[in-house]
Write an enzyme that holds these catalytic residues in place. Structure first.
Site, PDB file in Angstrom:
ATOM      1  N   ALA A 287      29.246 150.613 -39.713  1.00 10.62           N
ATOM      2  CA  ALA A 287      29.286 151.103 -38.415  1.00 10.62           C
ATOM      3  C   ALA A 287      27.689 151.555 -38.283  1.00 10.62           C
ATOM      4  O   ALA A 287      27.123 151.769 -37.037  1.00 10.62           O
ATOM      5  CB  ALA A 287      30.006 152.388 -38.385  1.00 10.62           C
ATOM      6  N   GLU A 291      22.937 147.991 -34.795  1.00 13.99           N
ATOM      7  CA  GLU A 291      23.319 146.891 -34.012  1.00 13.99           C
ATOM      8  C   GLU A 291      22.279 146.660 -32.706  1.00 13.99           C
ATOM      9  O   GLU A 291      22.253 145.692 -32.189  1.00 13.99           O
ATOM     10  CB  GLU A 291      24.902 147.170 -33.194  1.00 13.99           C
ATOM     11  N   ASP A 333     -13.192 126.836 -27.576  1.00 11.09           N
ATOM     12  CA  ASP A 333     -13.767 125.972 -27.183  1.00 11.09           C
ATOM     13  C   ASP A 333     -14.890 126.400 -25.992  1.00 11.09           C
ATOM     14  O   ASP A 333     -14.602 127.484 -25.318  1.00 11.09           O
ATOM     15  CB  ASP A 333     -13.171 124.738 -26.789  1.00 11.09           C
ATOM     16  N   ASP A 638      -8.183 122.542 -24.674  1.00  7.20           N
ATOM     17  CA  ASP A 638      -7.649 121.706 -23.716  1.00  7.20           C
ATOM     18  C   ASP A 638      -7.533 120.260 -23.700  1.00  7.20           C
ATOM     19  O   ASP A 638      -6.781 119.482 -23.366  1.00  7.20           O
ATOM     20  CB  ASP A 638      -8.434 121.901 -22.254  1.00  7.20           C
ATOM     21  N   ASP A 642      -8.073 119.177 -29.287  1.00  4.47           N
ATOM     22  CA  ASP A 642      -7.779 120.186 -29.634  1.00  4.47           C
ATOM     23  C   ASP A 642      -6.293 120.468 -30.292  1.00  4.47           C
ATOM     24  O   ASP A 642      -6.071 121.622 -30.956  1.00  4.47           O
ATOM     25  CB  ASP A 642      -7.811 121.140 -28.663  1.00  4.47           C
ATOM     26  N   ASN A 704      20.438 156.372 -36.526  1.00  6.09           N
ATOM     27  CA  ASN A 704      21.141 155.818 -37.317  1.00  6.09           C
ATOM     28  C   ASN A 704      21.276 156.777 -38.568  1.00  6.09           C
ATOM     29  O   ASN A 704      22.392 156.942 -39.022  1.00  6.09           O
ATOM     30  CB  ASN A 704      20.874 154.204 -37.656  1.00  6.09           C
ATOM     31  N   ASP A 736      22.392 154.132 -27.565  1.00  8.88           N
ATOM     32  CA  ASP A 736      20.978 153.913 -28.352  1.00  8.88           C
ATOM     33  C   ASP A 736      20.088 152.643 -27.542  1.00  8.88           C
ATOM     34  O   ASP A 736      18.950 152.897 -27.575  1.00  8.88           O
ATOM     35  CB  ASP A 736      21.021 153.524 -29.751  1.00  8.88           C
TER      36      ASP A 736
END
Length: 913
Positions: A287, A291, A333, A638, A642, A704, A736
């Site tokens: 529990a 989660e 570049d 580009d 590269d 928790n 939560d």
């Protein structure tokens, strides 16, 4: 008989006849259809192996590879095995929701990337069996004779046979920012790719002239194919966030085992049934697994992707969003990233003066700086004649359509036309008074171009070209509208002027003119030199302040270009990358893998800011060097060249407008506006996301822990359980998650980019955070136990067990909700901070409060959770006890802020602003 050892060939070092012999082809006839079939079967189609598209199933599977996801899955299975069906189903529901969010977000990114990439089928004109014909480029084979002209894409790797005034744009492959001239003469065997003037490479395109060439490599054997193959070999690194979350999940396991063991032993020592205590301990551990952690992390990263997309940064996977925030080095570049990728005339060096030209790109306004004067249109006759010659000796065009300038032709010729327009000289109007009678096209062998223009029954010859050839062909020099003899000594001085301009990073052309009686007179004899014109690819306007902001944020910006050292040095200085232009520029040939370099060389290269004449392998070496010393490297690019570095880098950043498909596929992020400033904003978003992740991880885990401690304290004191496992799961999953996600949506503190990048090895939960976790967990659990004890005393007065447990449940729930305000930055004020100014936080608190109240007052839900309605007196206890952790937390934060010194500081008087 031909093409026996294609891998051993260096066709640029061989003569045209030797290459044709090797290819087994006649230039006039080309290949026969039978031979084409044989070679197509042997070498395969002229196609690159397409990058494997991520299948939807692979994307879905990636959502469940985290250790903490595995931990939750085990917890869900265990819960179902122990008979807690509702709890187990709830855990698996969380996993499904988390996976769905991540899957949808990444598939959206993949779809957006594919929409950016337009794959077009091109044709190639070839000579086969003596006839010219157009065929699909994919059907080319080694030995084919290909005919290209201006505007054509180069369909394979070709050895030039016969060029005609040929220039080619190779920027996508080499990084060279302007078209380069080509010849057919053989070269040295060791000449680098960027200087192979007799070769054409797949993926480049012809900007001027025409050419016949023979195919020497197709498909995966081309330079482009080699680069694509290296992408598959470049290792993809796991992102820092993935490592940190998995590490955090692994640390939870022993922690939960210790807590479960304590509960088990304490219960057993108090005489409880051993089997019952084992079942309780396991149920408690299940529990208290967080989660909400994976689902909130996924939501926050997904939101970061969407926010970045709104700012033109398209991120291809969730974890890369956070990785941007830890970036320490940006290797960028030059052409088109730091500069406009638009050649501009910067100055004219004339006999009587130096004239600066203002304005960049396609701006047709901007004064001329001549001495101490600024002139909209220069009246000096030498300046005007220089402008005229540049406009006349020109094949480009500039037109205005719907308020926008449209251009065609060589970038340097376009720049000359724009300079003419700035001086009030329009090419079409000028040609009306000086009609063109003849053109001698640019010839790479002589490096000059000339046009003849009719003027008063004679002809004016306008000449432009490489300084060394034009100056050498000049016998006179223009001075104040007249001409004087040009001596050898004066020629040498002009050569020195040209060299100085080149050292300043300018591309240089020389301008000359003469008058002749006939168009048959030779164009390049007895010229009158007008002067030199210098071009620059100007820096983007926003780059200089953005680089300064990056440096203020503790990130180093490193220029990595295929261009010449002088050009790189000049641009680096002009954009503020370095303070002076007297810097050490490292050339690519000096780089090597880290293991082959001395420590002195490593230190020098790691600290350098400018690298020139860099090839793809050099970029990989540079990334290795920085990563070896702990750097988190972002690499922009580009071009095809590269792509390997984009994949190897921690963050590969490709351009969306001018970027090639190969580069985009290899990257982690695509800039849809090709704007360097967008990287800065993406880094800021990444830093904000990591801070937000820390906030909600601390929030979730302290919530928790408070649940664990509340049960542990009760067990050790011999109290009944103040909370039931399903109530804890309700808080973890329902209440939560909303505040935690709201924390993940914080805009970030104002000074987030005034801090240096965090240590890439720094975990999400530092020692200080673990201390805070324990402190907050104790505060909330004590408040919960306090309400439980008070409720127990009220129970003696007639309150039922369910009401007492409900009081502790509500106290814990609201204490956790108010606890969200303890998550502010240490440098923030109490009243105004990134949490209180976050509208999502207030919405989350309102929604969660309603859900908590509904858990008590809705009949079906209250029955499942074993809660019961309570009275006003009990509510006052709940509210009072739940506010205690908030008050204590704020006091502690304020104490730390006033008496502790944050690393990046803040003024104390700003605390309550």
């Amino acid at each position: 008989m031909a093409l026996e050892k294609p891998d051993d060939q260096t066709p640029w070092s061989q003569s045209v006849s030797d290459v044709l012999d090797w290819a087994g082809v006649s230039r006039d006839q080309g290949l026969t259809e039978d031979e084409v079939e044989r070679r197509l079967e042997r070498f395969g189609p002229n196609e690159l192996r397409e990058a494997e598209r991520r299948h939807w199933a692979e994307v879905l599977a990636d959502q469940f590879k985290s250790f903490i996801i595995l931990l939750l899955a085990v917890a869900g299975i265990a819960a179902i095995g122990l008979g807690d069906i509702i709890e187990g189903v709830a855990i698996f529901a969380v996993l499904v929701i988390n996976g769905a969010i991540g899957f949808v977000t990444e598939m959206r990114a993949i779809s957006s990337i594919e929409s950016l990439q337009e794959i077009t089928e091109i044709e190639a004109r070839v000579r086969r069996a003596g006839e010219e014909t157009a065929i699909p480029a994919g059907d080319l084979v080694p030995g084919d004779i290909v005919i290209l002209q201006a505007g054509d894409l180069v369909p394979a790797d070709l050895r030039i046979v016969e060029p005609s005034k040929l220039q080619v744009d190779e920027s996508a492959l080499t990084g060279e920012s302007v078209p380069v001239g080509k010849t057919s003469e053989p070269l040295d065997k060791d000449v680098p790719l960027a200087e192979r003037e007799n070769m054409l490479y797949k993926g480049t395109y012809v900007t001027r002239g025409a050419v016949e060439a023979v195919v020497v490599s197709t498909g995966p054997d081309t330079e482009l194919g080699h680069i694509s193959a290296s992408l598959r070999e470049a290792a993809e690194e796991e992102t820092p966030l993935q490592e940190k979350l998995d590490d955090l999940g692994q640390k939870l396991v022993p922690f939960l085992l210790v807590v479960a063991t304590i509960v088990l032993v304490s219960g057993w020592l108090r005489g409880q049934d051993l089997f019952l205590m084992v079942e309780t301990a396991i149920a408690l551990a299940i529990a208290t697994v967080p989660e909400g952690l994976p689902i909130v992390a996924t939501l926050v990263l997904a939101r970061g992707m969407w926010r970045m997309a709104d700012r033109n940064a398209l991120v291809t996977n969730l974890a890369s969003v956070e990785t941007l925030g830890s970036t320490t080095i940006i290797c960028t570049d030059k052409t088109g990233t730091l500069t406009e990728n638009r050649m501009t005339v910067a100055e004219y060096e004339l006999t009587n003066s130096t004239v600066g030209v203002t304005g960049t790109g396609l701006e047709t306004g901007g004064p001329f700086d001549q001495g101490d004067q600024e002139l909209d249109e220069p009246h000096d006759p030498v300046v005007r004649e220089a402008l005229e010659v540049g406009v006349l000796c020109n094949n480009a065009s500039v037109t205005e359509q719907a308020g926008e300038m449209e251009t065609a032709g060589d970038p340097m010729e376009v720049a000359l036309l724009i300079a003419g327009l700035k001086g009030g000289i329009n090419r079409n109007e000028l040609l009306e008074s000086m009609p063109e009678a003849r053109e001698v096209s640019f010839d790479p062998s002589v490096k000059m171009m000339a046009t003849y223009h009719e003027v008063n029954g004679a002809f004016k010859v306008a000449v432009k070209g490489a300084p060394e050839t034009v100056i050498d062909a000049s016998t006179r020099v223009v001075t104040d509208g007249d001409t004087e003899a040009l001596s050898k000594r004066e020629q040498e001085e002009w050569f020195r002027k040209s060299d100085r301009m080149a050292e300043d990073g300018l591309r240089v052309l020389a301008l000359a003119r003469k008058e002749v009686e006939s168009t048959d007179d030779p164009p390049y004899e007895d010229l009158s030199l007008l002067g030199l014109v210098g071009f620059i690819d100007p820096p983007r306007e926003e780059v200089r302040p953005t680089i300064q902001r990056c440096q203020d944020a503790g990130m180093r910006v490193v220029m990595v270009t295929g261009d010449h050292a002088g050009t790189a040095r000049n641009i680096a200085h002009s954009v503020g990358l370095v303070e002076t232009d007297d810097i050490d520029v490292i050339e690519g040939r000096q780089l090597d893998t880290p293991e082959n370099l001395s420590q002195e060389e490593k230190d020098r290269f790691v600290n350098a800011s400018v690298f020139a004449r860099v090839n793809p392998e050099n970029k990989l070496d540079l990334i290795d060097l920085h990563q070896a010393v702990g750097g988190i490297v972002a690499m922009t690019g580009d071009g095809v060249n590269d792509a390997p570095a984009l994949k190897k880098a921690d963050i590969g950043v490709a351009m969306g407008q001018r970027g090639t498909q190969v580069a985009q596929e290899a990257s982690d992020m695509i800039l849809r506006d090709d704007n360097f400033e967008t990287i800065y904003h993406a880094v800021r978003e990444g830093r904000t996301i990591f801070n937000n992740i820390r906030k909600f991880v601390l929030y979730l885990m302290s919530c928790n822990l408070s649940e664990l401690l509340a049960i542990l304290i009760a067990a050790m004191l011999g109290f009944p359980l103040p909370l039931l496992p399903l109530q804890i799961l309700f808080l973890n999953v329902v209440t939560d998650v909303f505040p935690a996600f709201a924390l993940g949506a914080c805009e970030g503190s104002r000074d987030i980019m005034d801090r240096p990048p965090r240590d890439p090895a720094e975990p999400i939960m530092t020692r200080t955070r673990w201390t805070e976790l324990g402190m907050y967990g104790i505060l909330i659990s004590v408040a919960t136990i306090g309400a439980f004890v008070i409720g127990g005393s009220m129970y003696a007065g007639g309150m039922g067990t369910d009401e007492v447990v409900t009081m502790s449940f509500l106290t814990l729930a609201f204490a956790q909700l108010w606890h969200v305000f303890n998550m502010r930055e240490l440098t923030s004020g109490i009243v105004r901070n990134e949490v209180t100014e976050n509208a999502y936080v207030w919405g989350a608190l309102g929604l969660s409060a309603l859900l908590v109240i509904g858990a008590v007052y809705l009949p079906g839900v209250s029955l499942a959770l074993s809660t019961a309605p309570i009275g006003l007196e009990s509510w006052l206890v709940v509210l009072g006890m739940s506010l205690l952790p908030l008050g204590a937390g704020q006091v502690i934060l304020e104490f730390r802020r006033r008496f502790g010194t944050p690393k990046w500081g803040t003024r104390l008087e700003d605390a309550f602003l």
